[in-house]
Design an enzyme around this catalytic site. Structure first.
Site, PDB file in Angstrom:
ATOM      1  N   CYS A 113       0.790  -1.271  -0.114  1.00 17.31           N
ATOM      2  CA  CYS A 113       0.021   0.109   0.018  1.00 17.31           C
ATOM      3  C   CYS A 113       0.904   1.030   0.102  1.00 17.31           C
ATOM      4  O   CYS A 113       0.215   2.414  -0.234  1.00 17.31           O
ATOM      5  CB  CYS A 113      -1.034   0.121   1.103  1.00 17.31           C
ATOM      6  SG  CYS A 113      -2.043  -1.428   1.155  1.00 17.31           S
ATOM      7  N   HIS A 251      -3.265   7.235   3.008  1.00 18.94           N
ATOM      8  CA  HIS A 251      -3.814   5.863   2.273  1.00 18.94           C
ATOM      9  C   HIS A 251      -5.216   5.405   2.923  1.00 18.94           C
ATOM     10  O   HIS A 251      -5.543   5.650   3.877  1.00 18.94           O
ATOM     11  CB  HIS A 251      -2.450   4.770   2.693  1.00 18.94           C
ATOM     12  CG  HIS A 251      -3.029   3.445   2.345  1.00 18.94           C
ATOM     13  ND1 HIS A 251      -3.595   2.882   1.244  1.00 18.94           N
ATOM     14  CD2 HIS A 251      -3.330   2.329   3.326  1.00 18.94           C
ATOM     15  CE1 HIS A 251      -3.871   1.772   1.199  1.00 18.94           C
ATOM     16  NE2 HIS A 251      -3.673   1.305   2.571  1.00 18.94           N
ATOM     17  N   ASN A 281      -9.976  -0.293   0.121  1.00 22.28           N
ATOM     18  CA  ASN A 281      -8.580  -0.129  -0.002  1.00 22.28           C
ATOM     19  C   ASN A 281      -7.949  -0.566  -1.202  1.00 22.28           C
ATOM     20  O   ASN A 281      -8.204  -1.821  -1.669  1.00 22.28           O
ATOM     21  CB  ASN A 281      -8.029  -1.006   1.030  1.00 22.28           C
ATOM     22  CG  ASN A 281      -6.464  -0.775   1.301  1.00 22.28           C
ATOM     23  OD1 ASN A 281      -5.811  -0.584   0.317  1.00 22.28           O
ATOM     24  ND2 ASN A 281      -5.921  -1.377   2.280  1.00 22.28           N
TER      25      ASN A 281
HETATM   26  O1  UT7 Z   1      -3.413  -1.491   3.940  1.00 21.87           O
HETATM   27  C1  UT7 Z   1      -3.101  -2.149   4.918  1.00 21.87           C
HETATM   28  C2  UT7 Z   1      -4.272  -3.377   4.667  1.00 21.87           C
HETATM   29  N1  UT7 Z   1      -4.806  -3.729   5.967  1.00 21.87           N
HETATM   30  C3  UT7 Z   1      -5.524  -2.942   6.926  1.00 21.87           C
HETATM   31  O2  UT7 Z   1      -5.477  -1.788   6.816  1.00 21.87           O
HETATM   32  C4  UT7 Z   1      -6.221  -3.527   8.233  1.00 21.87           C
HETATM   33  C5  UT7 Z   1      -5.958  -2.797   9.244  1.00 21.87           C
HETATM   34  N2  UT7 Z   1      -6.953  -3.377  10.322  1.00 21.87           N
HETATM   35  C6  UT7 Z   1      -8.217  -3.233  10.173  1.00 21.87           C
HETATM   36  O3  UT7 Z   1      -8.713  -2.480   9.433  1.00 21.87           O
HETATM   37  C7  UT7 Z   1      -9.148  -3.670  11.349  1.00 21.87           C
HETATM   38  O4  UT7 Z   1      -8.412  -4.548  12.219  1.00 21.87           O
HETATM   39  C8  UT7 Z   1     -10.005  -4.806  10.532  1.00 21.87           C
HETATM   40  C9  UT7 Z   1     -11.183  -3.837   9.811  1.00 21.87           C
HETATM   41  C10 UT7 Z   1      -9.608  -5.749   9.790  1.00 21.87           C
HETATM   42  C11 UT7 Z   1     -10.983  -5.533  11.614  1.00 21.87           C
HETATM   43  O5  UT7 Z   1     -11.545  -4.605  12.391  1.00 21.87           O
HETATM   44  P1  UT7 Z   1     -11.589  -4.822  14.173  1.00 21.87           P
HETATM   45  O6  UT7 Z   1     -12.145  -3.840  14.737  1.00 21.87           O
HETATM   46  O7  UT7 Z   1      -9.943  -4.765  14.498  1.00 21.87           O
HETATM   47  O8  UT7 Z   1     -12.245  -6.143  14.164  1.00 21.87           O
HETATM   48  P2  UT7 Z   1     -11.557  -7.423  14.913  1.00 21.87           P
HETATM   49  O9  UT7 Z   1     -10.391  -8.016  14.084  1.00 21.87           O
HETATM   50  O10 UT7 Z   1     -11.232  -7.315  16.184  1.00 21.87           O
HETATM   51  O11 UT7 Z   1     -12.691  -8.478  14.807  1.00 21.87           O
HETATM   52  C12 UT7 Z   1     -13.965  -8.139  15.758  1.00 21.87           C
HETATM   53  C13 UT7 Z   1     -15.110  -9.192  15.550  1.00 21.87           C
HETATM   54  C14 UT7 Z   1     -14.620 -10.711  15.328  1.00 21.87           C
HETATM   55  O12 UT7 Z   1     -15.597 -11.318  15.803  1.00 21.87           O
HETATM   56  P3  UT7 Z   1     -15.256 -11.967  17.688  1.00 21.87           P
HETATM   57  O13 UT7 Z   1     -13.929 -12.617  17.871  1.00 21.87           O
HETATM   58  O14 UT7 Z   1     -15.493 -10.501  18.448  1.00 21.87           O
HETATM   59  O15 UT7 Z   1     -16.583 -12.840  17.583  1.00 21.87           O
HETATM   60  C15 UT7 Z   1     -14.541 -10.905  13.902  1.00 21.87           C
HETATM   61  O16 UT7 Z   1     -14.540 -12.338  13.839  1.00 21.87           O
HETATM   62  O17 UT7 Z   1     -15.494  -9.316  14.024  1.00 21.87           O
HETATM   63  C16 UT7 Z   1     -15.621 -10.298  13.438  1.00 21.87           C
HETATM   64  N3  UT7 Z   1     -15.338  -9.918  11.969  1.00 21.87           N
HETATM   65  C17 UT7 Z   1     -16.403  -9.697  11.167  1.00 21.87           C
HETATM   66  N4  UT7 Z   1     -17.775  -9.622  11.314  1.00 21.87           N
HETATM   67  C18 UT7 Z   1     -18.525  -9.399  10.348  1.00 21.87           C
HETATM   68  C19 UT7 Z   1     -14.134  -9.939  11.414  1.00 21.87           C
HETATM   69  N5  UT7 Z   1     -14.676  -9.653   9.986  1.00 21.87           N
HETATM   70  C20 UT7 Z   1     -15.868  -9.558   9.858  1.00 21.87           C
HETATM   71  C21 UT7 Z   1     -16.828  -9.298   8.749  1.00 21.87           C
HETATM   72  N6  UT7 Z   1     -17.913  -9.048   8.968  1.00 21.87           N
HETATM   73  N7  UT7 Z   1     -16.363  -8.765   7.458  1.00 21.87           N
END
Ligand code: UT7
Length: 324
Positions: A113, A251, A281
């Protein structure tokens, strides 16, 4: 003093829109979750167009906006991690697609990225050293090719797109004031895509399809820290304060990361360009695509100070400050 002046911007996104509601039918997710956690509503997905096609279209648009013939370009640098081939480079294909002169320099940089800002950094150094007079810098990625469309943790985040700028060697106070690029390979496991090749005369293995892997939580924390530090480094280097920034073009990975970066700088919302809701993204495409939109919307005036900041796989992070 010779500086790189951005004399034209261009972009291209595939027409096919994939909405959050479409993803609801593919994985266990919801429009509400995606918007609340990322800010993304829809993204573009290539349907037949390749990385080379999309990069070349963005490049042609940038040349048109600059009023520059492809024959005047003496350097092409493309930031991408989703090329159509391991080699030739995307930059070489663009050279041929746009009808640039034979024998010029053309190469890709791999910084995920941060790819566009890494490419901009390289091209700027060629221009300031006198090695290039007119350079084409492209950021392009089609993450739809490497995302696992059954993995809800990643598939909701990414989209396809490209942006490009034409740089011209000019004397004066306008142009790129600074670029800073950084990497920390110790964090490589937070975001990576293995190569699906394993040909060897010594053993007979069928290559498995490999997808992008991400530790979203870990990446989120590092992104907030490095984006903030990169902005501060760019400001300090130029003796500028956050109030001097006319527009921050970050970004576009996650609305919460963008907001945290802006808050840390004390920048009001109207000074931060956001199009993440419409494209998700787009990796290396994200900053030049956002820049092109901001230019087309007349949001940038001559003399404005524009701050670019990115982070991505590597891990890599980077900044650039431009006096427009
Ligand atoms: O350019 C670089 C590329 N990558 C990034 O920029 C990613 C950076 N990270 C992020 O943007 C965030 O960490 C995410 C958007 C990927 C995730 O958000 P989060 O607030 O960190 O959520 P999390 O990973 O802590 O997940 C929270 C919950 C989990 O469920 P439990 O364990 O709390 O029951 C996940 O399984 O949300 C669940 N979850 C979803 N639920 C519905 C994860 N993905 C999804 C989804 N839909 N797509």
């Amino acid at each position: 003093m010779i500086r790189s002046l951005i004399i034209g911007t261009g972009s291209h996104v595939p027409p096919r829109v994939l909405k959050n509601q479409d993803l609801e039918k593919m994985v266990d997710t919801s429009d509400e979750w995606i918007i609340a956690r990322t800010g993304i509503k829809e993204r573009r997905i290539a349907d037949g167009e390749t990385t080379n096609d999309i990069a070349a279209k963005a490049a042609k648009n940038a040349l048109k906006a600059a009023g520059v013939s492809p024959k005047e370009i003496d350097l092409i640098v493309a930031g991408t991690v989703t090329p159509d081939m391991l080699f030739p480079s995307t930059a070489c294909f663009v050279q041929s697609h746009i009808g640039a002169s034979r024998g010029i320099a053309a190469f890709d940089v791999s910084a995920a990225c941060s790819g566009f800002l890494y490419a901009l950094d390289a091209a700027d150094k060629y221009i300031r050293s006198g090695a290039s007079k007119k350079a084409l810098v492209i950021g392009v990625d089609l993450f739809s090719k490497i995302v696992d469309w059954k993995d809800r943790n990643t598939c909701v985040l990414f989209g396809d797109g490209a942006g490009a700028v034409v740089l011209s060697a000019e004397k004066g106070k306008r142009g790129i004031l600074s670029t800073h690029i950084h990497a920390d390979g110790h964090y490589w496991k937070t975001l990576y895509t293995p190569l699906s090749l394993c040909s060897s005369p010594l053993h007979d293995k069928t290559p498995e399809r490999s997808y992008m892997k991400m530790q979203g939580n870990e990446l989120f924390k590092v992104a907030v820290r490095t984006m903030g530090e990169a902005c501060q480094e760019a400001l300090d280097h130029n003796g500028l304060r956050a109030e001097d920034i006319s527009l921050l073009i970050p970004h576009q990975a996650n609305m919460r990361i963008i907001k945290a970066t802006a808050e840390r700088l004390g920048l009001p919302e109207e000074k931060v360009y956001i199009n993440l809701d419409r494209y998700g993204n787009t990796s290396a495409g994200s900053i030049p695509l956002a820049l092109d939109e901001a230019v087309k919307k007349d949001m940038i005036k001559k003399g404005d100070i524009i701050l670019f900041v990115a982070f991505g796989g590597g891990l890599t992070w980077a900044s650039a400050i431009v006096r427009w």
